[in-house]
Scaffold this active site. Structure first.
Site, PDB file in Angstrom:
ATOM      1  NE  ARG A  29     -40.866  55.181  81.802  1.00 14.45           N
ATOM      2  CZ  ARG A  29     -40.984  55.960  82.564  1.00 14.45           C
ATOM      3  NH1 ARG A  29     -41.975  57.017  81.969  1.00 14.45           N
ATOM      4  NH2 ARG A  29     -40.098  56.173  83.788  1.00 14.45           N
ATOM      5  CG  ASN A  87     -57.765  59.859  73.609  1.00 13.07           C
ATOM      6  OD1 ASN A  87     -57.998  61.326  73.777  1.00 13.07           O
ATOM      7  ND2 ASN A  87     -56.486  58.754  73.538  1.00 13.07           N
ATOM      8  CD  GLU A  95     -55.586  53.657  68.712  1.00  5.89           C
ATOM      9  OE1 GLU A  95     -54.807  52.775  69.675  1.00  5.89           O
ATOM     10  OE2 GLU A  95     -55.420  54.394  68.275  1.00  5.89           O
ATOM     11  CB  VAL A  96     -57.183  50.569  74.832  1.00  2.20           C
ATOM     12  CG1 VAL A  96     -57.008  49.655  76.557  1.00  2.20           C
ATOM     13  CG2 VAL A  96     -56.059  50.118  74.595  1.00  2.20           C
ATOM     14  CG  HIS A 100     -56.264  55.006  78.426  1.00  8.60           C
ATOM     15  ND1 HIS A 100     -57.359  54.161  78.160  1.00  8.60           N
ATOM     16  CD2 HIS A 100     -55.731  55.527  77.722  1.00  8.60           C
ATOM     17  CE1 HIS A 100     -57.152  54.011  76.477  1.00  8.60           C
ATOM     18  NE2 HIS A 100     -56.607  55.260  76.880  1.00  8.60           N
ATOM     19  CG  HIS A 102     -53.601  59.084  77.330  1.00  5.03           C
ATOM     20  ND1 HIS A 102     -52.531  58.638  76.153  1.00  5.03           N
ATOM     21  CD2 HIS A 102     -55.074  58.862  76.982  1.00  5.03           C
ATOM     22  CE1 HIS A 102     -53.833  57.533  75.664  1.00  5.03           C
ATOM     23  NE2 HIS A 102     -54.914  57.552  76.131  1.00  5.03           N
TER      24      HIS A 102
HETATM   25  P1  DGP Z   1     -56.711  55.839  73.384  1.00  5.38           P
HETATM   26  O1  DGP Z   1     -56.153  55.775  72.259  1.00  5.38           O
HETATM   27  O2  DGP Z   1     -56.619  56.555  74.549  1.00  5.38           O
HETATM   28  O3  DGP Z   1     -56.936  54.324  73.758  1.00  5.38           O
HETATM   29  O4  DGP Z   1     -55.074  55.419  74.044  1.00  5.38           O
HETATM   30  C1  DGP Z   1     -54.693  53.791  74.353  1.00  5.38           C
HETATM   31  C2  DGP Z   1     -53.312  53.664  74.592  1.00  5.38           C
HETATM   32  O5  DGP Z   1     -52.852  52.591  74.837  1.00  5.38           O
HETATM   33  C3  DGP Z   1     -52.321  53.893  73.474  1.00  5.38           C
HETATM   34  O6  DGP Z   1     -51.750  55.425  73.304  1.00  5.38           O
HETATM   35  C4  DGP Z   1     -51.716  52.829  72.897  1.00  5.38           C
HETATM   36  C5  DGP Z   1     -51.529  52.623  74.410  1.00  5.38           C
HETATM   37  N1  DGP Z   1     -51.307  50.801  74.492  1.00  5.38           N
HETATM   38  C6  DGP Z   1     -51.377  50.197  73.614  1.00  5.38           C
HETATM   39  N2  DGP Z   1     -51.399  48.999  73.894  1.00  5.38           N
HETATM   40  C7  DGP Z   1     -50.327  48.507  74.487  1.00  5.38           C
HETATM   41  C8  DGP Z   1     -49.794  47.503  75.473  1.00  5.38           C
HETATM   42  O7  DGP Z   1     -50.093  46.833  75.174  1.00  5.38           O
HETATM   43  N3  DGP Z   1     -48.811  48.393  76.817  1.00  5.38           N
HETATM   44  C9  DGP Z   1     -48.876  49.751  76.782  1.00  5.38           C
HETATM   45  N4  DGP Z   1     -47.535  50.203  77.490  1.00  5.38           N
HETATM   46  N5  DGP Z   1     -49.473  50.687  75.858  1.00  5.38           N
HETATM   47  C10 DGP Z   1     -50.318  50.056  74.730  1.00  5.38           C
END
Ligand code: DGP
Length: 114
Positions: A29, A87, A95-96, A100, A102
């Site tokens: 999640r 993304n 951001e990461v 991934h 979504h």
């Molecule tokens: P993006 O912007 O597409 O890179 O989405 C990164 C998503 O990752 C963002 O919706 C928040 C999620 N996220 C970031 N850090 C963590 C974490 O430590 N745990 C979890 N469960 N989600 C995270």
């Protein structure tokens, strides 16, 4: 390949609410959900962005979508519908930098996105 916080989640070094796992894929999640259901489906292999996918990754990327569909069924959003998003880099809002997918659902999604 550069590790991110998602590698720590894969190794259980930081907590996450995991909803699916196999040898290749983990789903958990989102920490900052944008919908009642917001799950991230990730390959365990580090692939930073969509730009870094190679032809050999094609089965793995396909499996991300198979898992996304199974999660949608399990979460009860398959019939009402949902959105899947990758993304990519700055303009895509990434951001990461660990690939991934979504999976968002449980409410109507707007289109076009902002
Ligand atoms: P993006 O912007 O597409 O890179 O989405 C990164 C998503 O990752 C963002 O919706 C928040 C999620 N996220 C970031 N850090 C963590 C974490 O430590 N745990 C979890 N469960 N989600 C995270």
């Amino acid at each position: 390949m550069q590790e991110t916080i998602f590698s720590k989640i894969i190794r259980r070094e930081i907590p996450a609410t995991i909803v699916f796992e196999n040898e290749r894929i983990l789903a958990f999640r989102d920490i900052n959900p944008q919908a009642p259901v917001h799950i991230l489906v990730i390959p365990k292999k580090i692939i930073p962005t969509l730009n870094d996918i190679t032809p050999e990754d094609a089965p793995l990327i396909g499996e991300l979508f198979v898992v996304a569909g199974q999660i949608a069924q399990a979460e009860g959003i398959a019939e009402t519908g949902y959105r899947t998003i990758f993304n990519c880099r700055d303009d895509g809002g990434q951001e990461v930098y660990h690939l991934h997918l979504h999976v968002l659902g449980g409410r109507p999604m707007r289109w076009p996105p902002g």
